[in-house]
Design a protein around this motif. Structure first.
Motif, PDB file in Angstrom:
ATOM      1  N   ALA A  97      27.730  75.272  48.265  1.00 43.56           N
ATOM      2  CA  ALA A  97      26.446  75.389  47.067  1.00 43.56           C
ATOM      3  C   ALA A  97      25.475  74.565  47.627  1.00 43.56           C
ATOM      4  O   ALA A  97      25.829  73.285  48.193  1.00 43.56           O
ATOM      5  CB  ALA A  97      26.849  75.458  45.767  1.00 43.56           C
ATOM      6  N   ALA A  98      24.271  74.661  47.290  1.00 47.93           N
ATOM      7  CA  ALA A  98      23.049  73.751  47.385  1.00 47.93           C
ATOM      8  C   ALA A  98      22.709  73.178  45.949  1.00 47.93           C
ATOM      9  O   ALA A  98      22.921  73.942  44.791  1.00 47.93           O
ATOM     10  CB  ALA A  98      21.977  74.517  48.027  1.00 47.93           C
ATOM     11  N   GLU A  99      22.284  72.115  45.784  1.00 46.76           N
ATOM     12  CA  GLU A  99      21.669  71.607  44.504  1.00 46.76           C
ATOM     13  C   GLU A  99      20.327  72.269  44.023  1.00 46.76           C
ATOM     14  O   GLU A  99      19.565  72.626  44.723  1.00 46.76           O
ATOM     15  CB  GLU A  99      21.428  70.020  44.646  1.00 46.76           C
ATOM     16  N   LYS A 100      20.503  72.700  42.731  1.00 46.71           N
ATOM     17  CA  LYS A 100      19.101  73.352  42.115  1.00 46.71           C
ATOM     18  C   LYS A 100      18.303  72.011  42.044  1.00 46.71           C
ATOM     19  O   LYS A 100      18.399  70.878  41.742  1.00 46.71           O
ATOM     20  CB  LYS A 100      19.508  73.837  40.793  1.00 46.71           C
ATOM     21  N   MET A 101      16.886  72.687  42.061  1.00 47.64           N
ATOM     22  CA  MET A 101      15.796  71.809  41.992  1.00 47.64           C
ATOM     23  C   MET A 101      15.111  72.015  40.552  1.00 47.64           C
ATOM     24  O   MET A 101      15.416  73.126  39.917  1.00 47.64           O
ATOM     25  CB  MET A 101      14.615  71.920  43.081  1.00 47.64           C
ATOM     26  N   LEU A 102      14.579  71.033  40.131  1.00 44.73           N
ATOM     27  CA  LEU A 102      13.701  71.163  38.644  1.00 44.73           C
ATOM     28  C   LEU A 102      12.242  70.972  38.808  1.00 44.73           C
ATOM     29  O   LEU A 102      11.829  70.211  39.759  1.00 44.73           O
ATOM     30  CB  LEU A 102      14.191  70.001  37.798  1.00 44.73           C
ATOM     31  N   GLN A 103      11.762  71.793  38.256  1.00 44.52           N
ATOM     32  CA  GLN A 103      10.107  72.073  38.328  1.00 44.52           C
ATOM     33  C   GLN A 103       9.376  71.045  37.221  1.00 44.52           C
ATOM     34  O   GLN A 103       9.499  71.377  36.125  1.00 44.52           O
ATOM     35  CB  GLN A 103       9.592  73.440  38.069  1.00 44.52           C
ATOM     36  N   PHE A 104       8.573  69.863  37.964  1.00 44.95           N
ATOM     37  CA  PHE A 104       7.914  69.172  36.923  1.00 44.95           C
ATOM     38  C   PHE A 104       6.819  68.755  37.738  1.00 44.95           C
ATOM     39  O   PHE A 104       6.844  68.608  39.284  1.00 44.95           O
ATOM     40  CB  PHE A 104       8.745  68.175  36.311  1.00 44.95           C
ATOM     41  N   GLU A 105       5.808  68.025  37.280  1.00 42.25           N
ATOM     42  CA  GLU A 105       4.651  67.526  37.827  1.00 42.25           C
ATOM     43  C   GLU A 105       5.297  66.368  38.731  1.00 42.25           C
ATOM     44  O   GLU A 105       5.988  65.359  38.717  1.00 42.25           O
ATOM     45  CB  GLU A 105       3.691  67.103  37.089  1.00 42.25           C
ATOM     46  N   ASN A 106       4.793  66.422  40.242  1.00 49.41           N
ATOM     47  CA  ASN A 106       4.982  65.422  41.261  1.00 49.41           C
ATOM     48  C   ASN A 106       6.413  65.238  41.605  1.00 49.41           C
ATOM     49  O   ASN A 106       6.763  64.120  41.858  1.00 49.41           O
ATOM     50  CB  ASN A 106       4.529  63.925  40.818  1.00 49.41           C
ATOM     51  N   GLY A 128      20.283  65.223  33.796  1.00 47.83           N
ATOM     52  CA  GLY A 128      21.419  66.022  33.443  1.00 47.83           C
ATOM     53  C   GLY A 128      22.589  65.365  33.178  1.00 47.83           C
ATOM     54  O   GLY A 128      23.034  64.366  33.857  1.00 47.83           O
ATOM     55  N   ALA A 129      23.261  65.778  32.177  1.00 48.46           N
ATOM     56  CA  ALA A 129      24.628  65.054  31.521  1.00 48.46           C
ATOM     57  C   ALA A 129      25.803  65.725  31.848  1.00 48.46           C
ATOM     58  O   ALA A 129      26.566  65.869  31.042  1.00 48.46           O
ATOM     59  CB  ALA A 129      24.262  64.809  30.263  1.00 48.46           C
ATOM     60  N   SER A 168      20.372  66.178  38.478  1.00 49.89           N
ATOM     61  CA  SER A 168      21.803  66.709  38.370  1.00 49.89           C
ATOM     62  C   SER A 168      21.918  67.936  37.532  1.00 49.89           C
ATOM     63  O   SER A 168      22.343  67.928  36.478  1.00 49.89           O
ATOM     64  CB  SER A 168      22.905  65.661  38.024  1.00 49.89           C
ATOM     65  N   VAL A 169      21.023  69.159  38.095  1.00 50.94           N
ATOM     66  CA  VAL A 169      20.890  69.958  37.061  1.00 50.94           C
ATOM     67  C   VAL A 169      21.292  71.279  37.461  1.00 50.94           C
ATOM     68  O   VAL A 169      21.245  72.537  37.555  1.00 50.94           O
ATOM     69  CB  VAL A 169      19.197  70.311  37.054  1.00 50.94           C
ATOM     70  N   GLY A 170      22.379  71.047  38.227  1.00 51.05           N
ATOM     71  CA  GLY A 170      23.430  72.422  38.638  1.00 51.05           C
ATOM     72  C   GLY A 170      23.330  72.589  40.177  1.00 51.05           C
ATOM     73  O   GLY A 170      22.566  72.255  40.779  1.00 51.05           O
ATOM     74  N   LEU A 171      24.088  73.597  40.609  1.00 52.59           N
ATOM     75  CA  LEU A 171      24.319  74.140  41.907  1.00 52.59           C
ATOM     76  C   LEU A 171      24.179  75.500  42.089  1.00 52.59           C
ATOM     77  O   LEU A 171      24.359  76.406  41.001  1.00 52.59           O
ATOM     78  CB  LEU A 171      25.790  73.717  42.320  1.00 52.59           C
ATOM     79  N   ALA A 172      23.710  76.192  43.275  1.00 53.19           N
ATOM     80  CA  ALA A 172      23.605  77.600  43.438  1.00 53.19           C
ATOM     81  C   ALA A 172      24.241  77.886  44.747  1.00 53.19           C
ATOM     82  O   ALA A 172      24.134  77.264  45.758  1.00 53.19           O
ATOM     83  CB  ALA A 172      22.040  77.801  43.432  1.00 53.19           C
ATOM     84  N   PRO A 173      24.960  79.010  44.636  1.00 54.86           N
ATOM     85  CA  PRO A 173      25.761  79.302  45.883  1.00 54.86           C
ATOM     86  C   PRO A 173      24.996  79.550  47.220  1.00 54.86           C
ATOM     87  O   PRO A 173      24.033  80.187  46.941  1.00 54.86           O
ATOM     88  CB  PRO A 173      26.566  80.568  45.372  1.00 54.86           C
TER      89      PRO A 173
END
Length: 265
Positions: A46-55, A86-87, A177-182
């Motif tokens: 799997a690959a790490e998910k990205m989080l959308q935020f400014e910069n 991410g907790a 650390s916001v999750g993984l995607a296959p």
């Protein structure tokens, strides 16, 4: 495995594609090659998910996996003041590893109303002085050439930002650390039936009890088929390997002894 003369191990090699005629193309160093196989096991993870935020593209924004690699493989601290996003278990465990490496983790923020990881991990980092803020997210990273801070904001029950709750926090590193995607791109190329199942992480292949996909002779194991714990992925790898070996006739399955064998009435 490397000592088995029947098994060829290729390192520093990337699979580029799997074609309809079962030709597998790959890149090995500066050379390209191809091979075919009667059975194929795909365990791309799997690959790490990205989080959308400014910069979020500023230097100093890392995935938790990258932070682990920097510390555990190269012995490099990613920064001195870290904000963990991410907790879940990974976020909590990487936080503890950062603390062990002498890094100051300023806070952990979690968008959900409750901590997703095990209580034992959360309690451990809290005892070391790291606050955990739930229903909170990062709105923006601060800095021109690299991270110098972050703007946090509260979230409502619909995971929307609450206006007027923004506040700044001084950090030099934001760890996601916001999750993984296959990593399902390769299995998709085989024509296997795929399904989008959010609970399993995203697009995952359909498979039977032997972990064979609907593409005949193509087996899947690990996070590519379902985001899970490492122990489950290792067990699946064994099942897929044995299933493929049995299908090829390399291994002849033997029935398990009866649970009542040796007992007399």
């Amino acid at each position: 495995i490397a000592e088995n003369p029947r098994i060829e191990v290729k390192v520093n090699t990337n699979v580029l594609g799997i074609y309809s005629d079962r030709v597998i193309s790959y890149e090995e160093g500066d050379k390209y090659g191809r091979m075919t196989a009667e059975k194929i096991i795909i365990s791309t993870g799997a690959a790490e998910k990205m989080l959308q935020f400014e910069n979020n593209d500023l230097p100093g924004v890392y995935g938790a996996g990258a932070v682990q690699t920097m510390m555990n493989v190269y012995g490099i601290q990613p920064g001195q003041k870290v904000l963990m996003i991410g907790a879940g278990n990974i976020g909590l465990i990487v936080t503890y590893q950062l603390l062990q490496a002498g890094v100051n983790v300023v806070a952990i923020v979690e968008a959900a109303p409750a901590i997703g990881g095990y209580k034992v991990h959360a309690s451990k980092v809290r005892r070391m002085g790291v606050p955990i803020y739930t229903k909170t997210t990062v709105k923006a990273a601060l800095g021109d050439r690299f991270v110098t801070g972050a703007i946090l904001a509260d979230m409502d029950d619909k995971f929307q930002l609450v206006p007027g709750t923004e506040r700044e926090i001084a950090v030099d590193t934001i760890c996601l650390s916001v999750g993984l995607a296959p990593l399902s791109e390769l299995i998709m190329q085989t024509g296997a039936a795929m399904h989008y199942i959010p609970q399993l992480g995203g697009f995952v292949p359909e498979r039977n009890e032997n972990l064979e996909s609907t593409a005949a002779g193509v087996y899947v194991a690990g996070d590519v088929s379902c985001i899970e714990e490492a122990t489950a992925a290792m067990i699946e790898g064994n099942i897929a390997g044995l299933s493929a070996a049995i299908a090829c006739g390399i291994i002849i399955p033997r029935p398990l002894p009866s649970a009542m064998s040796g007992w007399s009435s």
